[in-house]
Design a protein around this motif. Structure first.
Motif, PDB file in Angstrom:
ATOM      1  N   LEU A 843       0.835  -1.193   0.000  1.00 28.40           N
ATOM      2  CA  LEU A 843       0.000   0.000   0.000  1.00 28.40           C
ATOM      3  C   LEU A 843       0.877   1.253   0.000  1.00 28.40           C
ATOM      4  CD1 LEU A 843      -2.847   1.314   0.445  1.00 28.40           C
ATOM      5  CD2 LEU A 843      -2.300   1.259   2.864  1.00 28.40           C
ATOM      6  N   ASN A 844       0.698   2.113  -0.993  1.00 33.72           N
ATOM      7  CA  ASN A 844       1.497   3.340  -1.138  1.00 33.72           C
ATOM      8  C   ASN A 844       2.990   3.071  -1.005  1.00 33.72           C
ATOM      9  OD1 ASN A 844      -0.933   4.595  -1.262  1.00 33.72           O
ATOM     10  ND2 ASN A 844      -0.879   5.370   0.827  1.00 33.72           N
ATOM     11  N   ASN A 845       3.397   1.844  -1.350  1.00 33.93           N
ATOM     12  CA  ASN A 845       4.794   1.442  -1.212  1.00 33.93           C
ATOM     13  C   ASN A 845       5.304   1.582   0.214  1.00 33.93           C
ATOM     14  OD1 ASN A 845       4.956   0.750  -3.864  1.00 33.93           O
ATOM     15  ND2 ASN A 845       5.666   2.771  -4.501  1.00 33.93           N
ATOM     16  N   LEU A 846       4.398   1.546   1.178  1.00 34.87           N
ATOM     17  CA  LEU A 846       4.821   1.714   2.560  1.00 34.87           C
ATOM     18  C   LEU A 846       5.285   0.397   3.134  1.00 34.87           C
ATOM     19  CD1 LEU A 846       2.106   4.071   3.978  1.00 34.87           C
ATOM     20  CD2 LEU A 846       4.489   4.578   3.525  1.00 34.87           C
ATOM     21  N   SER A 847       6.430   0.410   3.698  1.00 36.03           N
ATOM     22  CA  SER A 847       6.972  -0.798   4.279  1.00 36.03           C
ATOM     23  C   SER A 847       6.667  -0.835   5.765  1.00 36.03           C
ATOM     24  CB  SER A 847       8.483  -0.833   4.084  1.00 36.03           C
ATOM     25  OG  SER A 847       8.772  -0.744   2.722  1.00 36.03           O
ATOM     26  N   ASN A 848       6.525  -2.015   6.275  1.00 34.43           N
ATOM     27  CA  ASN A 848       6.466  -2.208   7.717  1.00 34.43           C
ATOM     28  C   ASN A 848       7.724  -2.992   8.039  1.00 34.43           C
ATOM     29  OD1 ASN A 848       5.978  -2.884  10.342  1.00 34.43           O
ATOM     30  ND2 ASN A 848       4.296  -4.291   9.876  1.00 34.43           N
ATOM     31  N   ARG A 849       8.839  -2.282   8.004  1.00 32.08           N
ATOM     32  CA  ARG A 849      10.116  -2.988   8.089  1.00 32.08           C
ATOM     33  C   ARG A 849      10.264  -3.719   9.412  1.00 32.08           C
ATOM     34  NH1 ARG A 849      11.658   2.092   5.761  1.00 32.08           N
ATOM     35  NH2 ARG A 849      11.818   1.834   3.518  1.00 32.08           N
ATOM     36  N   GLY A 850       9.813  -3.057  10.484  1.00 33.01           N
ATOM     37  CA  GLY A 850       9.909  -3.701  11.792  1.00 33.01           C
ATOM     38  C   GLY A 850       9.110  -4.993  11.817  1.00 33.01           C
ATOM     39  N   GLY A 851       8.036  -5.058  11.055  1.00 33.95           N
ATOM     40  CA  GLY A 851       7.222  -6.267  10.972  1.00 33.95           C
ATOM     41  C   GLY A 851       7.728  -7.207   9.902  1.00 33.95           C
ATOM     42  N   GLY A 852       8.866  -6.893   9.296  1.00 37.94           N
ATOM     43  CA  GLY A 852       9.465  -7.809   8.331  1.00 37.94           C
ATOM     44  C   GLY A 852       8.830  -7.739   6.959  1.00 37.94           C
ATOM     45  N   ILE A 853       8.215  -6.601   6.626  1.00 38.82           N
ATOM     46  CA  ILE A 853       7.596  -6.496   5.311  1.00 38.82           C
ATOM     47  C   ILE A 853       8.100  -5.233   4.628  1.00 38.82           C
ATOM     48  CG2 ILE A 853       5.405  -6.197   4.081  1.00 38.82           C
ATOM     49  CD1 ILE A 853       4.146  -7.934   6.268  1.00 38.82           C
ATOM     50  N   ALA A 854       8.769  -5.417   3.507  1.00 39.08           N
ATOM     51  CA  ALA A 854       9.256  -4.270   2.734  1.00 39.08           C
ATOM     52  C   ALA A 854       9.402  -4.716   1.294  1.00 39.08           C
ATOM     53  CB  ALA A 854      10.597  -3.785   3.279  1.00 39.08           C
ATOM     54  N   ILE A 855       9.231  -3.766   0.389  1.00 38.05           N
ATOM     55  CA  ILE A 855       9.344  -4.093  -1.031  1.00 38.05           C
ATOM     56  C   ILE A 855      10.760  -4.557  -1.339  1.00 38.05           C
ATOM     57  CG2 ILE A 855       9.343  -3.044  -3.328  1.00 38.05           C
ATOM     58  CD1 ILE A 855       6.867  -1.564  -2.485  1.00 38.05           C
ATOM     59  N   GLY A 856      10.838  -5.642  -2.105  1.00 37.11           N
ATOM     60  CA  GLY A 856      12.141  -6.172  -2.486  1.00 37.11           C
ATOM     61  C   GLY A 856      12.729  -7.126  -1.467  1.00 37.11           C
ATOM     62  N   LYS A 857      12.038  -7.300  -0.340  1.00 37.12           N
ATOM     63  CA  LYS A 857      12.543  -8.200   0.695  1.00 37.12           C
ATOM     64  C   LYS A 857      11.594  -9.369   0.869  1.00 37.12           C
ATOM     65  CE  LYS A 857      15.915  -5.431   1.818  1.00 37.12           C
ATOM     66  NZ  LYS A 857      17.297  -5.812   1.467  1.00 37.12           N
ATOM     67  N   PRO A 858      12.134 -10.495   1.338  1.00 42.71           N
ATOM     68  CA  PRO A 858      11.228 -11.617   1.619  1.00 42.71           C
ATOM     69  C   PRO A 858      10.358 -11.331   2.840  1.00 42.71           C
ATOM     70  CG  PRO A 858      13.480 -12.165   2.250  1.00 42.71           C
ATOM     71  CD  PRO A 858      13.535 -10.828   1.575  1.00 42.71           C
ATOM     72  N   ILE A 859       9.189 -11.923   2.867  1.00 44.90           N
ATOM     73  CA  ILE A 859       8.285 -11.770   4.011  1.00 44.90           C
ATOM     74  C   ILE A 859       9.007 -12.215   5.279  1.00 44.90           C
ATOM     75  CG2 ILE A 859       6.161 -12.663   5.058  1.00 44.90           C
ATOM     76  CD1 ILE A 859       5.037 -12.970   2.245  1.00 44.90           C
ATOM     77  N   GLY A 860       8.867 -11.439   6.319  1.00 45.55           N
ATOM     78  CA  GLY A 860       9.435 -11.838   7.611  1.00 45.55           C
ATOM     79  C   GLY A 860      10.928 -11.625   7.707  1.00 45.55           C
ATOM     80  N   TYR A 861      11.485 -10.776   6.843  1.00 46.84           N
ATOM     81  CA  TYR A 861      12.934 -10.556   6.970  1.00 46.84           C
ATOM     82  C   TYR A 861      13.226  -9.820   8.261  1.00 46.84           C
ATOM     83  CZ  TYR A 861      13.131  -5.545   5.696  1.00 46.84           C
ATOM     84  OH  TYR A 861      13.030  -4.184   5.690  1.00 46.84           O
ATOM     85  N   LEU A 862      14.441  -9.949   8.713  1.00 48.86           N
ATOM     86  CA  LEU A 862      14.811  -9.367   9.997  1.00 48.86           C
ATOM     87  C   LEU A 862      15.371  -7.972   9.765  1.00 48.86           C
ATOM     88  CD1 LEU A 862      16.592 -12.513  11.443  1.00 48.86           C
ATOM     89  CD2 LEU A 862      14.297 -11.709  11.995  1.00 48.86           C
ATOM     90  N   PHE A 863      14.901  -7.037  10.558  1.00 51.14           N
ATOM     91  CA  PHE A 863      15.241  -5.635  10.372  1.00 51.14           C
ATOM     92  C   PHE A 863      15.838  -5.131  11.677  1.00 51.14           C
ATOM     93  CE2 PHE A 863      13.741  -1.115  10.241  1.00 51.14           C
ATOM     94  CZ  PHE A 863      14.434  -0.732   9.099  1.00 51.14           C
ATOM     95  N   GLY A 864      17.090  -4.748  11.644  1.00 53.59           N
ATOM     96  CA  GLY A 864      17.712  -4.293  12.883  1.00 53.59           C
ATOM     97  C   GLY A 864      19.042  -3.630  12.618  1.00 53.59           C
ATOM     98  N   TYR A 865      19.759  -3.386  13.697  1.00 57.28           N
ATOM     99  CA  TYR A 865      21.050  -2.686  13.606  1.00 57.28           C
ATOM    100  C   TYR A 865      22.159  -3.673  13.265  1.00 57.28           C
ATOM    101  CZ  TYR A 865      18.499   1.046  15.867  1.00 57.28           C
ATOM    102  OH  TYR A 865      17.573   2.010  16.145  1.00 57.28           O
ATOM    103  N   LYS A 866      23.215  -3.122  12.700  1.00 51.37           N
ATOM    104  CA  LYS A 866      24.405  -3.929  12.450  1.00 51.37           C
ATOM    105  C   LYS A 866      25.491  -3.512  13.431  1.00 51.37           C
ATOM    106  CE  LYS A 866      24.576  -5.990   8.001  1.00 51.37           C
ATOM    107  NZ  LYS A 866      24.746  -5.836   6.561  1.00 51.37           N
ATOM    108  N   VAL A 867      26.058  -4.497  14.082  1.00 55.35           N
ATOM    109  CA  VAL A 867      27.109  -4.220  15.046  1.00 55.35           C
ATOM    110  C   VAL A 867      28.349  -3.755  14.302  1.00 55.35           C
ATOM    111  CG1 VAL A 867      28.643  -5.292  16.731  1.00 55.35           C
ATOM    112  CG2 VAL A 867      26.216  -5.895  16.691  1.00 55.35           C
ATOM    113  N   GLY A 868      29.002  -2.711  14.836  1.00 53.17           N
ATOM    114  CA  GLY A 868      30.285  -2.292  14.278  1.00 53.17           C
ATOM    115  C   GLY A 868      31.414  -3.020  14.982  1.00 53.17           C
ATOM    116  N   GLY A 869      31.287  -3.141  16.288  1.00 56.70           N
ATOM    117  CA  GLY A 869      32.329  -3.811  17.064  1.00 56.70           C
ATOM    118  C   GLY A 869      32.191  -3.461  18.526  1.00 56.70           C
ATOM    119  N   ILE A 870      33.228  -3.775  19.274  1.00 52.84           N
ATOM    120  CA  ILE A 870      33.224  -3.479  20.711  1.00 52.84           C
ATOM    121  C   ILE A 870      34.369  -2.518  20.994  1.00 52.84           C
ATOM    122  CG2 ILE A 870      33.668  -4.501  22.988  1.00 52.84           C
ATOM    123  CD1 ILE A 870      32.145  -6.954  22.064  1.00 52.84           C
ATOM    124  N   PHE A 871      34.034  -1.460  21.707  1.00 53.32           N
ATOM    125  CA  PHE A 871      35.077  -0.502  22.073  1.00 53.32           C
ATOM    126  C   PHE A 871      36.064  -1.178  23.014  1.00 53.32           C
ATOM    127  CE2 PHE A 871      31.514   2.620  21.387  1.00 53.32           C
ATOM    128  CZ  PHE A 871      32.093   3.273  20.308  1.00 53.32           C
TER     129      PHE A 871
END
Lengths: 1088, 518
Positions: A843-871
């Protein structure tokens, strides 16, 4: 009221169909030919041994006999007619009646894969004649599974069918997905048992999204099918195969066909038995009391928050308290370690299955009766499942043209689960290791969580916790078990009756009435004394409407969920061969109605006697809830199949379906499909490729529907299910019932449609090697999605709208090999499926990324931060902070805290695209794709060998290219809370002396938000599992013949789930706290 | 029986089946729920729908509000950020640390506000378009219209105070898909709308309701909130006309007094007293005792729970269980040093606002606790007072002062509030009357600010006050201002004057402007 019988109500196809009746009714075809007695012997084409119990029928009639122990038969047949010889499930062999009256025949005793009969929707086909994509397994493969319900029998065995196990709980529902996931919700396939499409109340999207899922109960209703009763399972995967089920077929169709009697056979009695035990293959490794005490003391000391406020080492008495203070008499750091996992595991949990089946047939009547008993004690105490099942089917000819039949299946299962909120799985390791389990001074023998400081009355509930406030103990599961019960009884039935006329050869007209009732009753009991084992104790008197001091009210609840499903259908089937042309026409009209009724009540009783608990319950005290859902579906179907010389195939299907879920005017949808096939191997030019025994190329395209993703009546603005209320009035205020209309009506709502294309081939090479290959491409359009609207709309309910599109594509490959080398038989079969899943429109190309739904992605994909490292040092932090700002944590990281990647900038106004221009700010916009939860591929393979009476087989299965957020590890390595025990892996946490690069420091309250949803906890969930190894021995016929009773005897030993290779660090990549059990069984199959 | 007859019987049986299966009427199944189109046929049905709008207040104030449960009451959004209450534990609402658009409480509050607006819009439409003959009671239709206007105004007022101009305006009754992505409002549009609605509502509303309907919106409530909204708008845009209009609105309030006993304003036995303009009507839940459980999310405006959150303490801390601390979710709540020190030592309000308990060594907030009624599972059935006369008197003082009115009139208004407090104690001398001769308007403004802090402490007014004064340049907010318990953890920045528009909205609505800085 007189119903107007008007043909105008029906589509054109039905006028034709009715006309056909009339024509056929008055067309008499009379066979007036001379008869002759034919006799002969049937032998095995390979071994030349006589074949017993071969069915011999006069073609075009119902006259038939079977061969005797010497393979000899005698039958009366018309001169110039044909005899049909059928052995086991093989292709019937047709022979012309000879003038001499002697007809000896050689048959193959093993079915050729291409000759198997495959059940398709509304009929059956030889495998060689299939043009749609259908996977099949037979009873032999089904029997390998020890599960109560049929879904797990398909696991790893069928290309395109993925079954995710529900863990060790025998009554839980597995997840079945066919060729990917075609919609965001309600992607369960349709189950059809012996032609009866099942409907379960509460499945799919329902009216009351809040209460319905619990009212449905967690019991898997498909336990109504005893896998031992199944003859075969066919899965219709593409549109050309599944279009016959039109509206319900978009997620695929699972056709289950049960065993029936064989014509002309004597009564045969089969007895199957197996018995075994199951164990949990793996448990968590957790901190012992000393490690735990040190760990939390350190984590606490790392928190600047509390350092400012209260003295170290252990904080105020109200917080961590003196239980952590070595100088206090209440110090618990020297206590022993209690192993809660060990305490709740049920050692030697038994699995038992008994099945007995009697079947046979006379010339006019076929019958089959079976009864089964299964018991499965789950690997955790207090959980078990027990099932009794009976089934019978009988068909009988009445005269020459009419046949009637009846099919009934009944089950009774009872399942036990612990009542209350006790943790009944391995997550119980979270108990503080010093929390005792048993207590000899407690009347129930289990350690309570509180000290009672005075008598409990309706007005006072005096008690104190045994530990510091921050150390919430875990509920004592064993104590809960002793003081509560939660039983679910499933008493369900499926049945149908039919009458069929066959006025001329090839034409069958069948009317049937089918029904199904699922009746699931859940009863809960919580004893007055139960509170002492719970985490949040409440005064037990609270549940009584008019509590009487001095009594002991105990809570009871009762929930009954009943689904009644009826199907009326008329079916016309016509097959005709003229010359080399073969034609088959199927017409069908049906109406399915189903209602779902739920009644729930809860209250209190003053007795703990199990026999009296559910009588005289004071139901005034609390909730009653009722629900009734009603749906109706009307469908018309026409299918025409034609092939020329089994070489060129063409098939067309049109289904028109009407559903009560849509607004008048939007109810009907038309679903066409077509398929073609070409048997290349029959062409002349293939003669030179003699290694190609059979090769058929096929392709199909069609449209399927799905209505399960809308609850119905979404075209109306309706009242919400939980009425809002408000208090008004002076003095004692009165509660006033209100009403609200929380949804938005969508009058345009219509069918979601799946456009499915399939191309593939079936081949047999070098006599022994079979290959099936398919490429599929499915696009679901106008997916009915309950969209969570922007909260600023004020619309509370999801707004059902035809919006999204999803693409699934991939390949399927199935290989088989069977060879007899001397006395050694070898077999090998394997399957592989790949799935590419992608959301293509929203709908209106609106993604619910937190719910794992976005255009171009598989249903239920995981959406989150990427770790850079540990200080690793303050210098690193200072350098990082010069460039970056973290808005999720408190912005004041310390060495040992994590930093996260800056991937995107803030979304531009007017766009929802992620903005690739980074802004040096780490905030919600920097979340990204960190994994997919739909496996990219899955596979299974099995191999077997036999020598003389001995057989051995092994079955492996696995999934790949899939990730999972390891929530269990996220809790077990949280290191920021209090009280809950942690995995021993936290001993590797960062400290100035142990500069870990993977595990951050332990710090109470996690001010830097190291625990944010990130790829830190995302792991590969691929696995490869040895699912089944069986070794068996079949006694030689010669020995059995001496008994005069036994026809067949096989003994076997089976191991299930023997090993799993995976990188997943949890207990089981499919189930976190409730891993699939490892089972060892012995069993026997006996025929009399 | 002859075969042909048998065939014919079977045949007719089959044909009958087809006709049954062909009947399209079988698909027309009535909805199992009441529909909007068939509702609104009587005054009683209108009352139900209106109750449904009032029930949305439950989300704001109940322990079991939407997403409620234990640590997540929405109350904290307006109660914690001020400089009257602080926590020892880390909370983004107290020290602004980690406040971000993913915050669940903010998201729930945003959603709840628009549910309130949407319901009010729907009922307002149906009240205005009622079929002839439905309303028979004189003036009831007008009263109902006024109630809906008031609740819609209250929702907009709350949204402006929490999100500022970044929240969209919502006055649409029926929404189609293309109306679902509203853009942010601008400036004081939300307050403007509230002022428009309240201006209409005042003359429509009754002076009071009968006993069975006590607690519904009255004309006094509308004039009080109108005055408040006008003063708020005037504070940020410095318009004298708004101050003057506020005085006019407040002067229309009739029959309200400062009750002799200050404590009556927090006593569950003195709810809806003559000082009250508008309260959340807390009560025992509909489903019987024991069904409110502050530890569980009951998803609640709709579930029949209407207890309030004040007084929802850990069970070990109920006053009758020997505990004393106030637990409002996420940690213990304490008075700030600023609040502790601002009262004159013997100001009777001091001991009623927070007590000093030796057991814990720390004073704790007890305003609504001293005379509270606790329901099962630690819920409170004491009404949170949303607007009371003392608040309005002080607002009028502010309006008089800032519109260039008489300083002595303004001081006199402050002194009314102090006098009531003083007279609670027989022969009481504290708080002293302020010097009516003072003419320095800055000094008097400081008096008003201080008086509001003392009089209204811990009632959820303070954050909205210091927020508007800060925007209007009347004071400067910085970390030190908040008098936090854990001052090292304070992270206030100017962006925090607004809470961020939640991701739940910005993820779905392309037209909205995300709150800058988050």
């Amino acid at each position: 009221m007189i119903k107007k019988l008007s043909l105008r109500d029906c589509p054109l196809v039905f006028k034709f169909f009715s006309l056909l009746f009339v024509v056929t009714l008055f067309s008499h075809s009379i066979f007036a030919q001379g008869n002759i007695t034919v006799t002969g012997k049937v032998i095995d084409v390979d071994t030349k041994a006589p074949l017993v119990n071969v069915s011999v029928m006069v073609k075009g009639s119902k006259n038939g006999v079977v061969t005797n122990n010497a393979g000899v038969y005698t039958i009366t047949a018309p001169t110039g007619g044909k005899l049909v010889f059928t052995y086991l499930g093989n292709t019937p062999d047709e022979e012309n009646v000879t003038a001499s009256g002697v007809l000896n025949v050689s048959l193959s005793s093993k079915p050729k894969s291409m000759d198997e009969i495959v059940v398709v929707g509304y009929g059956s086909r030889k495998k060689r004649d299939l043009v749609g994509a259908i996977s099949v397994i037979g009873s032999k493969d089904i029997e390998r599974s020890t599960a109560l319900s049929p879904e797990l029998a398909m696991q790893g065995q069928m290309a395109g069918v993925r079954v995710a196990s529900a863990g060790g709980d025998p009554s839980a529902r597995p997840t079945v997905r066919i060729r990917g996931v075609s919609t965001m919700n309600s992607a369960d396939p349709l189950y059809v048992i012996d032609g009866i499409p099942l409907a379960e109340g509460g499945a799919g999207v329902t009216v009351d999204g809040t209460n319905d899922p619990t009212l449905r109960t967690p019991i898997n209703i498909y336990t109504i099918i005893n896998p031992n009763d199944i003859e075969s399972i066919s899965v219709l995967k593409d549109a050309s195969a599944a279009a016959v089920y039109g509206v319900r077929a978009a997620n695929g169709v699972v056709l289950i066909t049960t065993k029936t009697g064989k014509r002309g056979g004597k009564l045969k009695v089969d007895f199957d038995f197996n018995h075994g035990t199951q164990i949990i293959p793996k448990t968590y490794s957790f901190l012992n009391t000393q490690q735990y005490t040190k760990f939390y003391t350190d984590a606490y000391n790392n928190s600047p928050q509390l350092l400012n406020n209260v003295p170290v080492p252990i904080g105020a008495a109200a917080d961590f308290g003196n239980v952590m203070d070595p100088t206090s008499p209440k110090y618990l750091g020297n206590s022993p370690t209690y192993d809660w996992q060990d305490a709740i595991i049920n050692r030697n949990a038994a699995i038992t299955n008994y099945n007995v089946r009697g079947s046979g047939g006379t010339e006019n009547t076929l019958y089959n009766f079976s009864a089964g008993y299964s018991k499965n004690d789950a690997p955790f105490k207090g959980i078990s499942s027990e099932r009794y099942s009976v089934s019978s089917n009988i068909t009988s000819k009445v005269g020459k043209y009419i046949e009637t039949g009846m099919n009934i299946r009944l089950i009774q299962t009872s399942n036990n689960q612990v009542g209350g909120s006790g943790t009944n799985d391995l997550s119980i390791y979270k108990a503080a290791p010093w929390q005792p389990i048993f207590d000899n001074t407690n009347p129930y023998g289990f350690a309570s969580l509180y000290n009672q400081t005075g008598p409990i009355t309706p007005g006072s509930f005096p008690f104190e916790t045994k530990y510091g406030r921050q150390f919430y103990p875990v509920a004592n599961y064993l104590g809960r078990l002793a003081t509560s019960s939660n039983t679910t009884n499933n008493q369900s039935a499926i049945g149908n009756v039919f009458v069929q006329i066959q006025p001329v050869e090839g034409l069958r007209i069948k009317g049937s009435y089918s029904g199904q009732i699922f009746n699931i009753e859940s009863k809960g009991y919580t004893d007055f004394d139960n509170w002492q084992y719970g985490e949040t104790p409440g005064n037990p008197f609270q549940l009584a409407a008019r509590p009487v001091a001095g009594t002991r009210p105990s809570a009871v609840s009762n929930n009954t969920s009943t689904t009644v499903n009826t199907i009326k259908a008329v079916n016309v089937d016509y097959t005709k061969s003229f010359g080399k042309s073969n034609l088959s026409v199927t017409l069908d009209a049906s109406q399915q109605d189903y209602t779902w009724t739920v009644k729930r009540a809860s209250g209190t009783v003053l007795t703990s006697n199990p026999d009296l608990r559910y009588f005289n319950a004071d139901l005034n005290s609390a909730g009653t809830y009722g629900l009734r859902g009603k749906y109706s579906l009307i469908g018309y179907l026409a299918r025409v199949s034609y092939n020329f010389d089994n070489k060129y195939y063409i098939e067309g299907v049109v289904r028109r379906d009407g559903s009560s879920r849509f607004a008048p005017g939007k109810q009907f949808g038309t679903f066409p499909s077509g398929a073609v096939g070409w048997r290349v191997s029959k062409e002349r030019f293939m003669d030179k490729f003699s290694f190609v025994n059979d090769l058929k190329i096929r392709g199909g395209y069609g449209v399927l529907g799905n209505e399960q993703t809308t609850a119905g009546w979404k075209y109306i603005s309706a009242a919400g299910t939980n009425p809002p209320n408000y208090n008004l009035g002076s003095g004692s205020q009165n509660n006033n019932l209100g009403i609200s209309f929380p949804n938005a009506a969508n009058t345009d709502l219509t069918w979601e449609k799946l456009y499915s294309a399939n191309i593939g081939f079936d081949a047999v090479l070098f006599n022994d090697f079979s290959v099936t290959f398919d490429y599929y491409h499915k696009t679901t359009k106008g997916i009915i999605q309950s969209v969570a609207l922007p909260p600023s709309s004020g619309i509370q309910s999801g707004y059902d709208v035809n919006i999204a599109s999803v693409l699934n594509r991939g390949i399927e490959l199935q290989l088989g090999y069977n060879k007899k080398i001397g006395e050694v038989g070898l077999s090998f079969s394997s399957n592989l499926t790949t799935v590419h899943n992608e959301v293509t429109a929203l709908l209106n190309n609106l993604s619910n990324r937190g719910g794992g739904i976005a255009i171009g992605k598989p249903i239920g994909y995981l959406f989150g931060y990427k770790v850079g490292g540990i200080f690793q040092s303050q210098a690193e932090i200072d350098a990082w902070k010069l460039k970056n700002t973290d808005r999720i944590g408190n912005g004041d990281p310390k060495p040992g805290d994590m930093y996260f990647q800056d991937l995107y900038g803030a979304t531009k106004t007017g766009s929802t695209e992620q903005n690739g221009v980074t802004d040096s700010i780490i905030n919600g916009f920097d979340q990204t794709d960190i994994g997919k939860t739909i496996p990219g591929f899955f596979y299974g393979f099995s191999m077997g060998a036999d020598y003389k009476g001995f057989d051995i087989s092994a079955f492996f299965q696995g999934v790949g290219d899939v990730q999972k957020f390891n929530g269990t590890r996220a809790a077990g390595e949280q290191m920021s809370g209090f009280g809950r025990n942690q995995w021993t892996s936290v001993l590797n946490a960062w400290t100035p002396t142990n500069k870990s690069t993977t595990m951050p420091r332990a710090v109470y309250q996690d001010l830097n938000s190291n625990n944010r949803f990130s790829d830190r906890f995302v792991e590969s969930a691929s696995f490869f599992r040895l699912q089944n190894v069986t070794v068996g021995y079949t006694f030689p016929k010669k020995i059995l013949e001496k008994t005069n009773v036994l026809q067949n005897l096989r003994l076997f030993v089976t191991g299930i789930n023997l090993f799993t290779i995976t990188k997943y660090t949890g207990l089981d990549p499919e189930n976190d706290n409730y891993p699939s059990t490892r089972q060892f069984l012995v069993g026997a199959k006996v025929s009399f | 029986m002859k075969k042909t007859n048998l065939i014919k019987i079977v045949f007719f049986f089959l044909i009958a089946f087809i006709f049954e299966a062909c009947n399209k009427k079988n698909l027309d199944i009535t909805s199992p729920q009441i529909t909007e189109g068939s509702f609104f046929t009587s005054e009683a049905e209108y009352r139900m729908a209106i109750v449904g709008v009032y029930a949305t207040l439950t989300d704001y104030f109940s322990s079991a509000s939407i997403g409620g449960a234990n640590n997540t009451s929405q109350t904290k959004i307006w109660t914690l950020p001020g400089d009257d209450i602080a926590m020892a534990d880390n909370s983004p609402f107290d020290n602004f640390q980690n406040m971000n658009p993913g915050n669940g409480d903010v998201s729930n509050f945003f959603r709840s506000s628009y549910v309130m607006l949407n319901r009010a819009n729907k009922v307002l439409f149906n009240v205005r378009n009622a079929k002839p003959g439905v309303f028979n009671t004189p003036n009831l239709q007008k009263h109902n219209e006024g109630e809906m206007l008031f609740l819609r105004a209250y929702g907009h007022y709350m949204l402006w105070n929490v999100f500022g101009m970044y929240a969209p305006l919502d006055t649409l009754t029926n929404k189609s898909l293309d109306q679902l992505n509203p853009s942010s409002s601008t400036g004081t549009q939300l307050l403007d709308q509230a002022i428009r609605d309240l201006t209409l509502a005042g003359p429509l509303l009754p002076a009071s309701w009968d006993n069975a309907n006590t607690g519904r919106v009255t004309a006094n409530a509308a004039y009080g909130l109108l005055g408040k909204c006008l003063v708020f708008r005037a504070t940020v845009s410095n318009t004298a006309a708004d101050y003057t209009a506020a005085i006019t609105a407040i002067d229309k309030i009739s029959g309200r007094i400062l009750v002799p006993n200050f404590a009556d304003n927090f006593n569950f036995e003195k709810e809806n007293n003559p000082e009250s303009l508008f309260e959340f009507q807390a009560g025992a839940p509909l489903r019987g005792p024991g069904q409110t459980n502050v530890w569980l999310a009951n998803d609640a405006a709709d579930i029949g729970v209407s207890s309030a959150y004040w007084g929802s303490f850990g069970f070990w801390d109920l006053p009758n269980a020997g505990g004393n601390n106030s637990w409002m979710g996420g940690g213990w709540w304490f008075p700030t040093d600023k609040l502790k020190n601002i009262f004159a030592a013997t100001d009777p309000r001091k001991e009623l606002t927070f007590g000093n308990y030796a057991a814990w060594g720390t004073p704790s907030i007890k305003k609504y606790i001293s005379a509270n009624r606790n329901d099962a599972h630690n819920a409170s059935v004491n009404n949170p007072r949303i607007l009371r006369y003392a608040d309005v008197i002080l607002l009028k003082a502010e309006a008089v002062l800032n519109s260039g009115g008489s300083t002595s009139t303004a001081i006199d208004l402050i002194n009314q509030v102090r006098e009531r407090a003083r007279k609670m104690v027989t022969g009481g001398t504290v708080p002293l009357a302020l010097n009516a001769a003072e003419t320095n308007r800055t000094t008097i403004m400081q008096w008003i600010m201080d008086e509001r802090l003392m009089e209204l402490a811990a009632e959820g007014q303070r954050w909205f006050d210091i927020r508007r004064w800060s925007i209007g340049g009347k004071l400067t907010l910085n970390n030190a201002f908040f008098s936090a318990i854990n001052s090292a953890q304070m992270r206030f920045e100017t962006k925090n004057l607004n809470f961020p528009i939640p991701f739940s909205e910005t993820d779905r609505n392309v037209n909205i402007t995300p709150t800058p800085g988050f």
